[in-house]
Enzyme design. Sequence first.
Site, PDB file in Angstrom:
ATOM      1  N   GLY A   1       1.035  -1.061  -0.109  1.00  0.00           N
ATOM      2  CA  GLY A   1       0.102   0.016  -0.062  1.00  0.00           C
ATOM      3  C   GLY A   1       0.702   1.329   0.080  1.00  0.00           C
ATOM      4  O   GLY A   1       0.442   2.257   0.153  1.00  0.00           O
ATOM      5  N   CYS A   2       2.132   1.114   0.021  1.00  0.00           N
ATOM      6  CA  CYS A   2       2.998   2.288   0.085  1.00  0.00           C
ATOM      7  C   CYS A   2       3.530   2.374  -1.628  1.00  0.00           C
ATOM      8  O   CYS A   2       3.905   1.546  -2.001  1.00  0.00           O
ATOM      9  CB  CYS A   2       4.066   2.188   0.946  1.00  0.00           C
ATOM     10  N   MET A   3       3.417   3.756  -1.989  1.00  0.00           N
ATOM     11  CA  MET A   3       4.246   3.903  -3.257  1.00  0.00           C
ATOM     12  C   MET A   3       5.721   3.790  -3.343  1.00  0.00           C
ATOM     13  O   MET A   3       6.252   3.127  -4.161  1.00  0.00           O
ATOM     14  CB  MET A   3       4.046   5.495  -3.662  1.00  0.00           C
ATOM     15  N   SER A   4       6.469   3.870  -2.276  1.00  0.00           N
ATOM     16  CA  SER A   4       7.785   3.481  -1.885  1.00  0.00           C
ATOM     17  C   SER A   4       7.834   1.976  -1.499  1.00  0.00           C
ATOM     18  O   SER A   4       6.853   1.562  -0.910  1.00  0.00           O
ATOM     19  CB  SER A   4       8.506   4.677  -1.058  1.00  0.00           C
TER      20      SER A   4
END
Length: 134
Positions: free
Chosen positions: A46-49
């Site tokens: 769920g994190c872009m990074s």
Amino acid sequence: MTFDDLKAAFELADDWEDRYAVLIDLAKKMPPLAEAEKTPQNFVKGCMSQVWMVADVDDQGRMQVRADSDALIVRGLIALLLLIVNGKPPAEVARLDIAAELEALDLARHVSVNRRSGLASMVLKIRQLAAENA
């Protein structure tokens, strides 16, 4: 640095650029995870990074979350979260209103929607780690 120290530093900062500098400084001081700990099990979805989190409980029953990211600002946000949760028993971490703590910093107005979403994913991972270690 404690979370209260961070709140005080944010209050003394002239603007959000200075607050980001505080987060970047925290990020640079945070020790990286070992490559062996950057596993799919420790990956935060769920994190872009890319973000990984692991937790241990010390001899006195206090949780210590360790984490890493490939993005400096995200590492700073992780460091901020760790100031809130580390050193507390897992059961207490599970009950913490982390969102309320974050609201005190006015992050929602100054962090992108994608980073807010990632922050929520990191909070969910911390709750999962707390439940697993309770």
